[in-house]
Design a protein around this motif. Sequence first.
Motif, PDB file in Angstrom:
ATOM      1  N   LEU A 149       1.495  -1.229  -0.252  1.00 56.86           N
ATOM      2  CA  LEU A 149      -0.417   0.319  -0.128  1.00 56.86           C
ATOM      3  C   LEU A 149       0.911   1.132   0.251  1.00 56.86           C
ATOM      4  O   LEU A 149       0.510   2.880  -0.784  1.00 56.86           O
ATOM      5  CB  LEU A 149      -0.289  -0.040   1.050  1.00 56.86           C
ATOM      6  N   LYS A 150       2.225   1.100   0.808  1.00 57.04           N
ATOM      7  CA  LYS A 150       3.191   2.359   0.714  1.00 57.04           C
ATOM      8  C   LYS A 150       3.048   2.846  -0.704  1.00 57.04           C
ATOM      9  O   LYS A 150       3.413   3.909  -0.919  1.00 57.04           O
ATOM     10  CB  LYS A 150       4.324   2.232   2.182  1.00 57.04           C
ATOM     11  N   LYS A 151       3.798   1.724  -1.420  1.00 56.64           N
ATOM     12  CA  LYS A 151       4.536   1.951  -2.511  1.00 56.64           C
ATOM     13  C   LYS A 151       3.580   2.190  -3.080  1.00 56.64           C
ATOM     14  O   LYS A 151       4.210   2.694  -3.999  1.00 56.64           O
ATOM     15  CB  LYS A 151       5.049  -0.220  -2.766  1.00 56.64           C
ATOM     16  N   LYS A 152       2.708   1.979  -3.168  1.00 56.37           N
ATOM     17  CA  LYS A 152       1.136   2.006  -3.922  1.00 56.37           C
ATOM     18  C   LYS A 152       1.056   3.718  -3.655  1.00 56.37           C
ATOM     19  O   LYS A 152      -0.117   3.994  -4.864  1.00 56.37           O
ATOM     20  CB  LYS A 152       0.153   0.933  -4.659  1.00 56.37           C
ATOM     21  N   GLY A 153       0.503   4.269  -2.479  1.00 56.58           N
ATOM     22  CA  GLY A 153       0.280   5.043  -2.202  1.00 56.58           C
ATOM     23  C   GLY A 153      -1.306   5.400  -2.097  1.00 56.58           C
ATOM     24  O   GLY A 153      -1.618   6.305  -2.039  1.00 56.58           O
ATOM     25  N   LEU A 154      -1.327   3.829  -1.754  1.00 53.44           N
ATOM     26  CA  LEU A 154      -2.746   3.823  -1.679  1.00 53.44           C
ATOM     27  C   LEU A 154      -3.341   3.822  -0.023  1.00 53.44           C
ATOM     28  O   LEU A 154      -1.799   3.696   0.524  1.00 53.44           O
ATOM     29  CB  LEU A 154      -2.920   2.081  -1.586  1.00 53.44           C
ATOM     30  N   GLN A 155      -4.622   3.793   0.433  1.00 46.81           N
ATOM     31  CA  GLN A 155      -4.712   4.275   2.392  1.00 46.81           C
ATOM     32  C   GLN A 155      -4.871   2.386   1.957  1.00 46.81           C
ATOM     33  O   GLN A 155      -5.435   2.033   1.197  1.00 46.81           O
ATOM     34  CB  GLN A 155      -5.906   4.918   2.160  1.00 46.81           C
ATOM     35  N   TYR A 156      -4.743   3.082   4.107  1.00 50.36           N
ATOM     36  CA  TYR A 156      -5.012   1.275   4.530  1.00 50.36           C
ATOM     37  C   TYR A 156      -6.082   1.136   4.251  1.00 50.36           C
ATOM     38  O   TYR A 156      -6.341  -0.445   3.974  1.00 50.36           O
ATOM     39  CB  TYR A 156      -4.630   1.854   6.262  1.00 50.36           C
ATOM     40  N   SER A 157      -8.112   1.486   3.825  1.00 47.88           N
ATOM     41  CA  SER A 157      -8.833   0.890   3.320  1.00 47.88           C
ATOM     42  C   SER A 157      -8.392   0.379   2.822  1.00 47.88           C
ATOM     43  O   SER A 157      -9.297  -1.001   1.925  1.00 47.88           O
ATOM     44  CB  SER A 157     -10.064   1.795   3.554  1.00 47.88           C
ATOM     45  N   LYS A 158      -7.476   0.154   1.318  1.00 45.96           N
ATOM     46  CA  LYS A 158      -7.472  -0.606   0.450  1.00 45.96           C
ATOM     47  C   LYS A 158      -7.149  -2.307   0.149  1.00 45.96           C
ATOM     48  O   LYS A 158      -6.395  -3.080  -0.342  1.00 45.96           O
ATOM     49  CB  LYS A 158      -6.174  -0.097  -0.677  1.00 45.96           C
ATOM     50  N   SER A 159      -6.459  -2.861   1.603  1.00 45.30           N
ATOM     51  CA  SER A 159      -5.863  -3.448   2.318  1.00 45.30           C
ATOM     52  C   SER A 159      -6.568  -5.291   1.820  1.00 45.30           C
ATOM     53  O   SER A 159      -6.059  -5.960   0.896  1.00 45.30           O
ATOM     54  CB  SER A 159      -5.574  -3.852   3.614  1.00 45.30           C
ATOM     55  N   TYR A 160      -7.553  -4.867   1.900  1.00 45.12           N
ATOM     56  CA  TYR A 160      -8.388  -6.299   0.783  1.00 45.12           C
ATOM     57  C   TYR A 160      -8.251  -6.135  -0.138  1.00 45.12           C
ATOM     58  O   TYR A 160      -8.564  -7.341  -0.407  1.00 45.12           O
ATOM     59  CB  TYR A 160      -9.619  -6.045   1.386  1.00 45.12           C
ATOM     60  N   THR A 161      -8.379  -5.481  -1.000  1.00 46.22           N
ATOM     61  CA  THR A 161      -8.009  -5.020  -2.388  1.00 46.22           C
ATOM     62  C   THR A 161      -6.656  -6.078  -2.552  1.00 46.22           C
ATOM     63  O   THR A 161      -6.742  -6.572  -3.725  1.00 46.22           O
ATOM     64  CB  THR A 161      -8.000  -3.651  -3.056  1.00 46.22           C
ATOM     65  N   GLU A 162      -5.612  -5.740  -1.856  1.00 40.08           N
ATOM     66  CA  GLU A 162      -4.350  -5.786  -1.801  1.00 40.08           C
ATOM     67  C   GLU A 162      -4.223  -7.327  -1.608  1.00 40.08           C
ATOM     68  O   GLU A 162      -3.639  -8.014  -2.325  1.00 40.08           O
ATOM     69  CB  GLU A 162      -2.730  -5.705  -1.104  1.00 40.08           C
ATOM     70  N   SER A 163      -5.339  -7.759  -0.599  1.00 39.10           N
ATOM     71  CA  SER A 163      -5.175  -9.441  -0.160  1.00 39.10           C
ATOM     72  C   SER A 163      -5.637 -10.208  -1.058  1.00 39.10           C
ATOM     73  O   SER A 163      -5.308 -11.183  -0.879  1.00 39.10           O
ATOM     74  CB  SER A 163      -5.125  -9.154   0.963  1.00 39.10           C
ATOM     75  N   ARG A 164      -7.149  -9.451  -1.175  1.00 39.97           N
ATOM     76  CA  ARG A 164      -7.490 -10.446  -2.401  1.00 39.97           C
ATOM     77  C   ARG A 164      -6.768 -11.027  -3.955  1.00 39.97           C
ATOM     78  O   ARG A 164      -6.940 -12.438  -3.011  1.00 39.97           O
ATOM     79  CB  ARG A 164      -8.691  -9.727  -2.724  1.00 39.97           C
TER      80      ARG A 164
END
Length: 307
Positions: A149-164
Amino acid sequence: MLKMSANISLDDPRSLLGRELPGFSIFDSEILLAGEGTNYTNMPIESSPPEELLTDDKEASLKNVDDLDNNDKSEPKAPAVSTNGKKVVHIYHTHNRESFLPYLNGVTNPNLAMHSKINITRLGERLLQDFQERGIGASVDKTDITGSLKKKGLQYSKSYTESRAVVQTAMASNKDVQYIIDIHRDAQRKKVTTININGKNYAKIVFVIGGKNPNAETNYALASKLHREIQKKYPGLSRGIIKYNSARNNSVYNQDLTGNAILLEVGGVDNTFEEMYLTLDAFADVFSEYYFDAKEVGNTSGNSEPK
Protein backbone atom coordinates in the motif's frame (compact mmCIF):
# COMPACT_ATOMS: atom_id res chain seq x y z
CA MET A 1 -39.42 -3.71 30.67
CA LEU A 2 -37.38 -0.78 29.41
CA LYS A 3 -36.20 -2.78 26.43
CA MET A 4 -39.73 -3.85 25.52
CA SER A 5 -41.42 -0.50 25.99
CA ALA A 6 -38.85 1.80 24.41
CA ASN A 7 -36.90 -0.54 22.12
CA ILE A 8 -33.82 0.13 24.25
CA SER A 9 -31.23 -2.43 25.21
CA LEU A 10 -28.91 -1.68 28.09
CA ASP A 11 -26.25 -3.85 26.41
CA ASP A 12 -26.46 -1.90 23.15
CA PRO A 13 -25.70 1.83 23.45
CA ARG A 14 -26.72 2.28 19.82
CA SER A 15 -30.35 1.80 20.86
CA LEU A 16 -30.01 4.98 22.94
CA LEU A 17 -28.03 7.04 20.43
CA GLY A 18 -28.50 5.57 16.99
CA ARG A 19 -31.36 7.80 15.92
CA GLU A 20 -30.09 10.94 17.60
CA LEU A 21 -26.49 11.12 16.35
CA PRO A 22 -26.06 11.86 12.63
CA GLY A 23 -24.02 9.14 10.91
CA PHE A 24 -24.10 6.80 13.91
CA SER A 25 -26.04 4.24 11.91
CA ILE A 26 -22.99 3.58 9.72
CA PHE A 27 -21.61 1.44 12.56
CA ASP A 28 -23.79 -1.35 11.25
CA SER A 29 -22.47 -4.33 13.16
CA GLU A 30 -24.37 -7.28 14.55
CA ILE A 31 -23.57 -9.93 17.13
CA LEU A 32 -24.65 -13.15 15.44
CA LEU A 33 -23.52 -15.40 18.27
CA ALA A 34 -22.34 -13.97 21.57
CA GLY A 35 -19.60 -15.56 23.59
CA GLU A 36 -19.44 -15.16 27.35
CA GLY A 37 -19.48 -11.46 28.25
CA THR A 38 -19.82 -10.22 24.67
CA ASN A 39 -22.23 -7.35 24.06
CA TYR A 40 -22.40 -4.12 22.07
CA THR A 41 -20.29 -2.24 24.62
CA ASN A 42 -17.16 -4.33 23.92
CA MET A 43 -17.33 -5.03 20.19
CA PRO A 44 -14.07 -5.62 18.32
CA ILE A 45 -12.29 -2.44 17.30
CA GLU A 46 -10.28 -2.17 14.11
CA SER A 47 -7.30 0.08 14.73
CA SER A 48 -6.87 2.62 11.95
CA PRO A 49 -3.28 3.83 11.75
CA PRO A 50 -2.87 7.50 10.83
CA GLU A 51 -1.82 8.06 7.23
CA GLU A 52 1.53 9.50 8.30
CA LEU A 53 2.36 6.13 9.85
CA LEU A 54 1.97 4.56 6.42
CA THR A 55 4.11 7.14 4.64
CA ASP A 56 6.83 7.53 7.29
CA ASP A 57 9.56 4.89 7.35
CA LYS A 58 10.23 5.45 11.05
CA GLU A 59 8.81 2.89 13.47
CA ALA A 60 9.05 2.13 17.16
CA SER A 61 12.08 0.38 18.58
CA LEU A 62 11.41 -3.07 19.99
CA LYS A 63 11.45 -4.48 23.52
CA ASN A 64 10.80 -7.85 25.18
CA VAL A 65 11.75 -9.72 22.01
CA ASP A 66 14.92 -11.54 23.08
CA ASP A 67 13.09 -14.64 24.28
CA LEU A 68 10.36 -14.81 21.66
CA ASP A 69 11.88 -17.73 19.80
CA ASN A 70 12.07 -19.72 23.04
CA ASN A 71 8.35 -20.38 22.56
CA ASP A 72 9.13 -22.53 19.54
CA LYS A 73 8.11 -26.14 19.95
CA SER A 74 10.14 -29.30 20.12
CA GLU A 75 10.11 -31.80 17.27
CA PRO A 76 6.49 -33.04 16.90
CA LYS A 77 5.41 -36.65 16.73
CA ALA A 78 4.00 -38.00 13.49
CA PRO A 79 0.23 -37.33 13.41
CA ALA A 80 -2.17 -40.26 13.47
CA VAL A 81 -4.10 -38.87 10.47
CA SER A 82 -3.12 -36.42 7.77
CA THR A 83 -4.14 -34.74 4.54
CA ASN A 84 -1.53 -36.85 2.72
CA GLY A 85 0.66 -33.97 1.65
CA LYS A 86 -2.20 -31.80 0.44
CA LYS A 87 -2.11 -28.22 1.69
CA VAL A 88 -5.78 -27.77 2.40
CA VAL A 89 -5.58 -24.55 4.47
CA HIS A 90 -4.13 -21.22 3.36
CA ILE A 91 -3.26 -18.69 6.09
CA TYR A 92 -2.68 -15.02 5.34
CA HIS A 93 -2.77 -11.56 6.91
CA THR A 94 -4.58 -8.64 5.31
CA HIS A 95 -3.32 -6.30 8.05
CA ASN A 96 0.09 -7.90 8.24
CA ARG A 97 1.80 -5.18 10.29
CA GLU A 98 -0.68 -5.28 13.17
CA SER A 99 1.54 -5.44 16.24
CA PHE A 100 1.32 -5.50 20.03
CA LEU A 101 2.08 -2.87 22.65
CA PRO A 102 4.17 -5.14 24.95
CA TYR A 103 6.84 -5.20 22.21
CA LEU A 104 6.84 -1.56 21.08
CA ASN A 105 8.97 0.92 23.00
CA GLY A 106 7.11 4.02 24.08
CA VAL A 107 3.89 3.20 22.18
CA THR A 108 0.63 3.35 24.15
CA ASN A 109 -1.91 4.26 21.45
CA PRO A 110 -3.52 1.11 19.93
CA ASN A 111 -3.74 2.87 16.55
CA LEU A 112 0.05 3.10 16.51
CA ALA A 113 0.63 -0.59 17.26
CA MET A 114 2.13 -1.37 13.87
CA HIS A 115 5.53 -2.84 13.04
CA SER A 116 7.22 -4.31 9.97
CA LYS A 117 9.06 -7.08 11.86
CA ILE A 118 7.26 -8.01 15.10
CA ASN A 119 3.65 -8.38 14.10
CA ILE A 120 0.66 -10.61 13.42
CA THR A 121 2.55 -12.77 10.89
CA ARG A 122 4.16 -14.64 13.80
CA LEU A 123 0.70 -16.00 14.57
CA GLY A 124 0.37 -17.35 11.05
CA GLU A 125 3.66 -19.17 11.45
CA ARG A 126 2.52 -20.66 14.75
CA LEU A 127 -0.81 -21.81 13.34
CA LEU A 128 0.96 -23.40 10.38
CA GLN A 129 3.13 -25.36 12.79
CA ASP A 130 0.08 -26.33 14.85
CA PHE A 131 -1.73 -27.62 11.78
CA GLN A 132 1.25 -29.62 10.58
CA GLU A 133 1.56 -31.31 13.98
CA ARG A 134 -2.07 -32.37 13.69
CA GLY A 135 -1.79 -33.67 10.13
CA ILE A 136 -3.39 -30.66 8.44
CA GLY A 137 -1.36 -29.59 5.41
CA ALA A 138 -1.26 -25.81 5.23
CA SER A 139 0.55 -22.85 3.72
CA VAL A 140 1.11 -19.37 5.10
CA ASP A 141 1.56 -16.16 3.15
CA LYS A 142 3.47 -13.28 4.73
CA THR A 143 3.17 -10.79 1.87
CA ASP A 144 3.75 -7.27 3.17
CA ILE A 145 0.31 -5.93 2.25
CA THR A 146 0.87 -2.69 4.19
CA GLY A 147 4.23 -2.19 2.49
CA SER A 148 2.56 -2.66 -0.88
CA LEU A 149 0.00 0.00 0.00
CA LYS A 150 2.83 2.39 0.90
CA LYS A 151 4.61 1.78 -2.40
CA LYS A 152 1.44 2.35 -4.39
CA GLY A 153 0.35 5.37 -2.37
CA LEU A 154 -2.91 3.67 -1.41
CA GLN A 155 -4.88 4.17 1.79
CA TYR A 156 -5.11 1.51 4.50
CA SER A 157 -8.75 0.93 3.58
CA LYS A 158 -7.52 -0.72 0.36
CA SER A 159 -5.84 -3.53 2.31
CA TYR A 160 -8.43 -6.13 1.31
CA THR A 161 -8.06 -5.23 -2.36
CA GLU A 162 -4.36 -5.98 -2.06
CA SER A 163 -4.78 -9.19 -0.07
CA ARG A 164 -7.50 -10.42 -2.41
CA ALA A 165 -5.03 -10.76 -5.28
CA VAL A 166 -2.66 -12.70 -3.01
CA VAL A 167 -5.41 -15.13 -1.96
CA GLN A 168 -6.67 -15.60 -5.51
CA THR A 169 -3.15 -16.46 -6.66
CA ALA A 170 -2.76 -18.99 -3.84
CA MET A 171 -6.08 -20.64 -4.63
CA ALA A 172 -5.34 -20.77 -8.35
CA SER A 173 -1.89 -22.32 -7.84
CA ASN A 174 -3.07 -24.91 -5.31
CA LYS A 175 -6.36 -26.60 -6.12
CA ASP A 176 -6.22 -28.49 -2.81
CA VAL A 177 -6.97 -25.34 -0.79
CA GLN A 178 -10.30 -25.80 0.96
CA TYR A 179 -10.08 -23.19 3.74
CA ILE A 180 -8.63 -19.70 3.87
CA ILE A 181 -7.88 -18.08 7.24
CA ASP A 182 -7.13 -14.37 7.61
CA ILE A 183 -5.59 -13.71 11.04
CA HIS A 184 -5.91 -10.30 12.71
CA ARG A 185 -5.77 -8.87 16.22
CA ASP A 186 -8.30 -6.62 17.95
CA ALA A 187 -7.61 -3.09 19.21
CA GLN A 188 -9.63 -3.74 22.37
CA ARG A 189 -7.67 -3.73 25.62
CA LYS A 190 -6.51 -6.69 27.68
CA LYS A 191 -9.46 -7.01 30.06
CA VAL A 192 -11.68 -7.68 27.03
CA THR A 193 -9.29 -9.85 25.05
CA THR A 194 -7.89 -12.17 27.73
CA ILE A 195 -9.19 -15.11 29.75
CA ASN A 196 -7.57 -17.37 32.32
CA ILE A 197 -8.15 -21.07 31.71
CA ASN A 198 -6.71 -23.57 34.17
CA GLY A 199 -4.23 -21.03 35.48
CA LYS A 200 -2.97 -19.85 32.08
CA ASN A 201 -3.81 -16.62 30.24
CA TYR A 202 -5.21 -17.10 26.76
CA ALA A 203 -5.96 -14.41 24.18
CA LYS A 204 -9.63 -14.54 23.28
CA ILE A 205 -10.73 -14.94 19.67
CA VAL A 206 -13.53 -13.45 17.60
CA PHE A 207 -14.94 -14.70 14.31
CA VAL A 208 -15.84 -11.93 11.85
CA ILE A 209 -18.32 -12.31 9.00
CA GLY A 210 -18.63 -9.90 6.08
CA GLY A 211 -22.32 -9.24 5.63
CA LYS A 212 -21.92 -7.97 2.07
CA ASN A 213 -20.67 -11.21 0.57
CA PRO A 214 -22.84 -13.96 -0.96
CA ASN A 215 -21.26 -16.64 1.23
CA ALA A 216 -22.17 -14.96 4.52
CA GLU A 217 -24.54 -17.72 5.63
CA THR A 218 -22.07 -20.47 4.74
CA ASN A 219 -19.22 -18.60 6.44
CA TYR A 220 -21.41 -18.23 9.52
CA ALA A 221 -22.29 -21.94 9.56
CA LEU A 222 -18.59 -22.83 9.65
CA ALA A 223 -17.74 -20.21 12.27
CA SER A 224 -20.63 -21.25 14.50
CA LYS A 225 -19.54 -24.90 14.48
CA LEU A 226 -16.00 -23.94 15.44
CA HIS A 227 -17.20 -21.45 18.07
CA ARG A 228 -19.38 -24.05 19.79
CA GLU A 229 -16.65 -26.68 19.80
CA ILE A 230 -14.17 -24.16 21.20
CA GLN A 231 -16.62 -23.29 23.96
CA LYS A 232 -16.95 -26.95 24.88
CA LYS A 233 -13.21 -27.52 25.24
CA TYR A 234 -12.09 -24.01 26.24
CA PRO A 235 -15.07 -22.23 27.86
CA GLY A 236 -14.96 -18.48 27.36
CA LEU A 237 -12.15 -18.51 24.81
CA SER A 238 -14.36 -17.37 21.92
CA ARG A 239 -16.01 -13.97 22.17
CA GLY A 240 -18.43 -15.08 19.47
CA ILE A 241 -19.28 -14.17 15.89
CA ILE A 242 -19.68 -10.58 14.67
CA LYS A 243 -21.08 -9.50 11.30
CA TYR A 244 -20.23 -6.18 9.67
CA ASN A 245 -22.54 -4.75 7.04
CA SER A 246 -21.55 -1.12 6.67
CA ALA A 247 -19.75 0.72 3.91
CA ARG A 248 -17.31 1.98 6.56
CA ASN A 249 -15.93 -1.53 6.90
CA ASN A 250 -14.98 -3.69 3.93
CA SER A 251 -17.81 -6.07 4.89
CA VAL A 252 -16.69 -8.67 2.32
CA TYR A 253 -13.23 -9.62 3.64
CA ASN A 254 -12.50 -11.94 0.67
CA GLN A 255 -15.12 -14.32 2.05
CA ASP A 256 -16.93 -14.28 -1.28
CA LEU A 257 -14.05 -16.38 -2.65
CA THR A 258 -15.17 -19.47 -0.69
CA GLY A 259 -17.75 -20.52 1.85
CA ASN A 260 -14.87 -21.90 3.91
CA ALA A 261 -13.34 -18.50 4.67
CA ILE A 262 -12.47 -17.56 8.25
CA LEU A 263 -11.51 -14.13 9.55
CA LEU A 264 -10.09 -14.71 13.00
CA GLU A 265 -9.28 -11.95 15.47
CA VAL A 266 -6.73 -13.34 17.95
CA GLY A 267 -6.27 -11.30 21.11
CA GLY A 268 -5.71 -7.57 21.18
CA VAL A 269 -3.01 -4.92 21.32
CA ASP A 270 -2.03 -5.81 24.92
CA ASN A 271 -1.67 -9.56 24.51
CA THR A 272 1.65 -11.38 24.48
CA PHE A 273 2.74 -14.00 21.98
CA GLU A 274 2.74 -16.58 24.75
CA GLU A 275 -0.97 -15.91 25.35
CA MET A 276 -1.80 -15.90 21.66
CA TYR A 277 0.20 -19.07 20.95
CA LEU A 278 -1.81 -20.92 23.59
CA THR A 279 -4.96 -19.77 21.83
CA LEU A 280 -3.77 -20.87 18.42
CA ASP A 281 -2.85 -24.28 19.85
CA ALA A 282 -6.42 -24.55 21.14
CA PHE A 283 -7.93 -23.37 17.85
CA ALA A 284 -5.83 -25.89 15.92
CA ASP A 285 -7.04 -28.68 18.22
CA VAL A 286 -10.66 -27.83 17.52
CA PHE A 287 -10.21 -27.16 13.81
CA SER A 288 -8.33 -30.41 13.17
CA GLU A 289 -11.02 -32.42 14.95
CA TYR A 290 -13.68 -30.64 12.92
CA TYR A 291 -11.78 -31.19 9.68
CA PHE A 292 -11.17 -34.91 10.07
CA ASP A 293 -14.65 -35.55 11.48
CA ALA A 294 -16.14 -33.79 8.44
CA LYS A 295 -13.87 -35.76 6.14
CA GLU A 296 -15.00 -39.02 7.73
CA VAL A 297 -18.63 -38.04 7.19
CA GLY A 298 -17.80 -37.10 3.60
CA ASN A 299 -16.14 -40.45 2.97
CA THR A 300 -19.18 -42.25 4.36
CA SER A 301 -21.37 -40.50 1.82
CA GLY A 302 -18.95 -41.16 -1.03
CA ASN A 303 -17.13 -37.83 -1.01
CA SER A 304 -13.40 -37.47 -0.47
CA GLU A 305 -13.20 -34.11 1.31
CA PRO A 306 -15.08 -32.30 4.06
CA LYS A 307 -17.71 -29.76 3.19
